[in-house]
Scaffold this motif. Structure first.
Motif, PDB file in Angstrom:
ATOM      1  N   HIS A  36       0.849  -1.201   0.000  1.00  0.00           N
ATOM      2  CA  HIS A  36       0.000   0.000   0.000  1.00  0.00           C
ATOM      3  C   HIS A  36       0.876   1.238   0.000  1.00  0.00           C
ATOM      4  CE1 HIS A  36       0.467   1.469   4.158  1.00  0.00           C
ATOM      5  NE2 HIS A  36       0.572   0.208   4.496  1.00  0.00           N
ATOM      6  N   ASP A  37       0.266   2.325  -0.471  1.00  0.00           N
ATOM      7  CA  ASP A  37       1.010   3.587  -0.558  1.00  0.00           C
ATOM      8  C   ASP A  37       0.504   4.586   0.488  1.00  0.00           C
ATOM      9  OD1 ASP A  37      -1.476   4.291  -1.547  1.00  0.00           O
ATOM     10  OD2 ASP A  37      -0.844   4.230  -3.650  1.00  0.00           O
ATOM     11  N   GLY A  38      -0.196   4.073   1.491  1.00  0.00           N
ATOM     12  CA  GLY A  38      -0.746   4.944   2.523  1.00  0.00           C
ATOM     13  C   GLY A  38      -2.138   5.420   2.175  1.00  0.00           C
ATOM     14  N   HIS A  39      -2.593   5.103   0.966  1.00  0.00           N
ATOM     15  CA  HIS A  39      -3.901   5.560   0.494  1.00  0.00           C
ATOM     16  C   HIS A  39      -4.700   4.383  -0.058  1.00  0.00           C
ATOM     17  CE1 HIS A  39      -6.849   8.267  -1.146  1.00  0.00           C
ATOM     18  NE2 HIS A  39      -6.556   7.966  -2.401  1.00  0.00           N
ATOM     19  N   ARG A  40      -4.072   3.636  -0.971  1.00  0.00           N
ATOM     20  CA  ARG A  40      -4.711   2.472  -1.578  1.00  0.00           C
ATOM     21  C   ARG A  40      -3.804   1.257  -1.433  1.00  0.00           C
ATOM     22  NH1 ARG A  40      -9.024   5.060  -1.380  1.00  0.00           N
ATOM     23  NH2 ARG A  40      -9.733   6.304  -3.135  1.00  0.00           N
ATOM     24  N   GLY A  41      -4.452   0.098  -1.400  1.00  0.00           N
ATOM     25  CA  GLY A  41      -3.698  -1.140  -1.457  1.00  0.00           C
ATOM     26  C   GLY A  41      -3.682  -1.650  -2.890  1.00  0.00           C
ATOM     27  N   TRP A  42      -2.649  -2.396  -3.229  1.00  0.00           N
ATOM     28  CA  TRP A  42      -2.517  -2.980  -4.570  1.00  0.00           C
ATOM     29  C   TRP A  42      -2.113  -4.445  -4.442  1.00  0.00           C
ATOM     30  CZ3 TRP A  42      -3.443  -0.402  -9.151  1.00  0.00           C
ATOM     31  CH2 TRP A  42      -3.643   0.985  -9.043  1.00  0.00           C
ATOM     32  N   VAL A  43      -2.644  -5.269  -5.318  1.00  0.00           N
ATOM     33  CA  VAL A  43      -2.225  -6.673  -5.343  1.00  0.00           C
ATOM     34  C   VAL A  43      -1.583  -6.973  -6.702  1.00  0.00           C
ATOM     35  CG1 VAL A  43      -4.518  -7.549  -6.055  1.00  0.00           C
ATOM     36  CG2 VAL A  43      -2.920  -9.076  -4.906  1.00  0.00           C
ATOM     37  N   TYR A  44      -0.519  -7.709  -6.650  1.00  0.00           N
ATOM     38  CA  TYR A  44       0.227  -8.135  -7.850  1.00  0.00           C
ATOM     39  C   TYR A  44       0.541  -9.619  -7.705  1.00  0.00           C
ATOM     40  CZ  TYR A  44       1.256  -3.117  -7.971  1.00  0.00           C
ATOM     41  OH  TYR A  44       1.158  -1.759  -7.968  1.00  0.00           O
ATOM     42  N   TYR A  45       0.865 -10.235  -8.816  1.00  0.00           N
ATOM     43  CA  TYR A  45       1.336 -11.625  -8.816  1.00  0.00           C
ATOM     44  C   TYR A  45       0.407 -12.557  -8.023  1.00  0.00           C
ATOM     45  CZ  TYR A  45       5.877 -10.011 -10.661  1.00  0.00           C
ATOM     46  OH  TYR A  45       6.885  -9.483 -11.438  1.00  0.00           O
ATOM     47  N   LEU A  46      -0.906 -12.331  -8.154  1.00  0.00           N
ATOM     48  CA  LEU A  46      -1.831 -13.325  -7.590  1.00  0.00           C
ATOM     49  C   LEU A  46      -1.762 -14.523  -8.534  1.00  0.00           C
ATOM     50  CD1 LEU A  46      -4.045 -13.973  -5.451  1.00  0.00           C
ATOM     51  CD2 LEU A  46      -5.696 -13.248  -7.158  1.00  0.00           C
ATOM     52  N   ALA A  47      -1.317 -15.642  -8.026  1.00  0.00           N
ATOM     53  CA  ALA A  47      -1.105 -16.812  -8.897  1.00  0.00           C
ATOM     54  C   ALA A  47      -1.377 -18.088  -8.125  1.00  0.00           C
ATOM     55  CB  ALA A  47       0.337 -16.838  -9.400  1.00  0.00           C
ATOM     56  N   VAL A  48      -2.016 -19.017  -8.805  1.00  0.00           N
ATOM     57  CA  VAL A  48      -2.251 -20.343  -8.238  1.00  0.00           C
ATOM     58  C   VAL A  48      -1.608 -21.355  -9.186  1.00  0.00           C
ATOM     59  CG1 VAL A  48      -4.040 -22.053  -7.671  1.00  0.00           C
ATOM     60  CG2 VAL A  48      -4.356 -19.655  -7.031  1.00  0.00           C
ATOM     61  N   GLU A  49      -0.963 -22.325  -8.627  1.00  0.00           N
ATOM     62  CA  GLU A  49      -0.348 -23.410  -9.401  1.00  0.00           C
ATOM     63  C   GLU A  49      -1.379 -23.910 -10.413  1.00  0.00           C
ATOM     64  OE1 GLU A  49       2.364 -25.097 -10.702  1.00  0.00           O
ATOM     65  OE2 GLU A  49       3.140 -24.305  -8.841  1.00  0.00           O
ATOM     66  N   PRO A  50      -1.039 -23.976 -11.716  1.00  0.00           N
ATOM     67  CA  PRO A  50      -2.055 -24.301 -12.718  1.00  0.00           C
ATOM     68  C   PRO A  50      -2.907 -25.536 -12.408  1.00  0.00           C
ATOM     69  CG  PRO A  50      -0.077 -23.535 -13.805  1.00  0.00           C
ATOM     70  CD  PRO A  50       0.240 -23.580 -12.327  1.00  0.00           C
ATOM     71  N   ASP A  51      -2.299 -26.614 -11.888  1.00  0.00           N
ATOM     72  CA  ASP A  51      -3.142 -27.798 -11.655  1.00  0.00           C
ATOM     73  C   ASP A  51      -3.964 -27.719 -10.363  1.00  0.00           C
ATOM     74  OD1 ASP A  51      -1.088 -28.229  -9.924  1.00  0.00           O
ATOM     75  OD2 ASP A  51      -0.455 -30.161 -10.748  1.00  0.00           O
ATOM     76  N   LEU A  52      -3.851 -26.601  -9.646  1.00  0.00           N
ATOM     77  CA  LEU A  52      -4.687 -26.409  -8.445  1.00  0.00           C
ATOM     78  C   LEU A  52      -5.695 -25.263  -8.638  1.00  0.00           C
ATOM     79  CD1 LEU A  52      -1.995 -26.809  -5.621  1.00  0.00           C
ATOM     80  CD2 LEU A  52      -3.771 -28.454  -6.264  1.00  0.00           C
ATOM     81  N   GLN A  53      -5.724 -24.701  -9.839  1.00  0.00           N
ATOM     82  CA  GLN A  53      -6.657 -23.587 -10.081  1.00  0.00           C
ATOM     83  C   GLN A  53      -8.095 -24.088 -10.087  1.00  0.00           C
ATOM     84  OE1 GLN A  53      -5.364 -21.437 -13.613  1.00  0.00           O
ATOM     85  NE2 GLN A  53      -3.402 -20.937 -12.680  1.00  0.00           N
ATOM     86  N   GLY A  54      -9.016 -23.193  -9.741  1.00  0.00           N
ATOM     87  CA  GLY A  54     -10.436 -23.524  -9.780  1.00  0.00           C
ATOM     88  C   GLY A  54     -10.932 -24.258  -8.550  1.00  0.00           C
ATOM     89  N   ARG A  55     -10.119 -24.276  -7.471  1.00  0.00           N
ATOM     90  CA  ARG A  55     -10.529 -24.990  -6.248  1.00  0.00           C
ATOM     91  C   ARG A  55     -10.695 -24.052  -5.054  1.00  0.00           C
ATOM     92  NH1 ARG A  55      -7.148 -30.525  -5.798  1.00  0.00           N
ATOM     93  NH2 ARG A  55      -8.644 -30.759  -4.087  1.00  0.00           N
ATOM     94  N   GLY A  56     -10.564 -22.742  -5.310  1.00  0.00           N
ATOM     95  CA  GLY A  56     -10.789 -21.788  -4.220  1.00  0.00           C
ATOM     96  C   GLY A  56      -9.523 -21.193  -3.617  1.00  0.00           C
TER      97      GLY A  56
END
Ligand SMILES: CC(C)(COP(=O)(O)OP(=O)(O)OC[C@H]1O[C@@H](n2cnc3c(N)ncnc32)[C@H](O)[C@@H]1OP(=O)(O)O)[C@@H](O)C(=O)NCCC(=O)NCCS
Length: 150
Positions: free
Chosen positions: A74-94
């Motif tokens: 965060h920059d003191g005002h807004r939060g930011w998310v980057y590199y949200l990633a799930v291992e491809p064979d575990l995607q779609g499970r929450g």
């Protein structure tokens, strides 16, 4: 944030902060998840985000391996998310949702009122994910300038 253990679709997932030992596995996950770009060195991004105190990298671990990640800051005002990633064979499970909730909690604990993120307009799959998670698309034009000569 202390490590949180969750049951996600029958998987025992521990979400906590990345350590030095996670660097290579994170860079490899981001590569597999299609998040790396030639002009961004993931190792430098990891070191900078982990330096804190206004940023960190959260990892979801399953057994001994990294199942997913999210960089948050965060920059003191807004939060930011980057590199949200799930291992491809575990995607779609929450797992993506669980990581996003952990990111939101990290920001809430710092009284940051809003989480922002950038998605390329043609990335329909990821737009669908964020919409399903209650995120709103806001029409904005982004200006940027490289400060590192690239
Ligand atoms: C985006 C990503 C992190 C999502 O993680 P995930 O673990 O696959 O997603 P989840 O299983 O937690 O999905 C959460 C919810 O979103 C929904 N969802 C996911 N993709 C969707 C889509 N394209 N359209 C509609 N809903 C979608 C899921 O159905 C689920 O809702 P449900 O439980 O009600 O069915 C993952 O797919 C990924 O790593 N993608 C590659 C890297 C990437 O592009 N990251 C984003 C950078 S901005």
């Amino acid at each position: 944030m202390t490590t949180q253990t969750l049951d996600v679709d029958g998987l025992t997932i521990a979400i906590g902060h990345a350590t030095d030992a996670d660097t290579e596995a994170l860079a490899a996950l981001w590569e597999r998840a299609g998040l790396t770009r030639p002009w961004n060195d993931p190792h430098a991004d990891i070191a900078l985000a982990r330096r804190g105190p206004h940023s960190t990298i959260l990892v979801a671990r399953e057994g001994g391996s990294i199942a997913g990640s999210a960089m948050v800051g965060h920059d003191g005002h807004r939060g930011w998310v980057y590199y949200l990633a799930v291992e491809p064979d575990l995607q779609g499970r929450g797992l993506g949702r669980a990581l996003l909730r952990a990111v939101e909690d990290w920001l809430r604990a710092r009284a940051i009122p809003k989480l922002m993120l950038l998605v390329r307009p043609d990335n329909e799959k990821v737009r669908g994910f964020y919409a399903a998670e209650g995120y709103l698309e806001e029409p904005r034009i982004v200006f940027s300038r490289r400060l590192d000569g690239n």
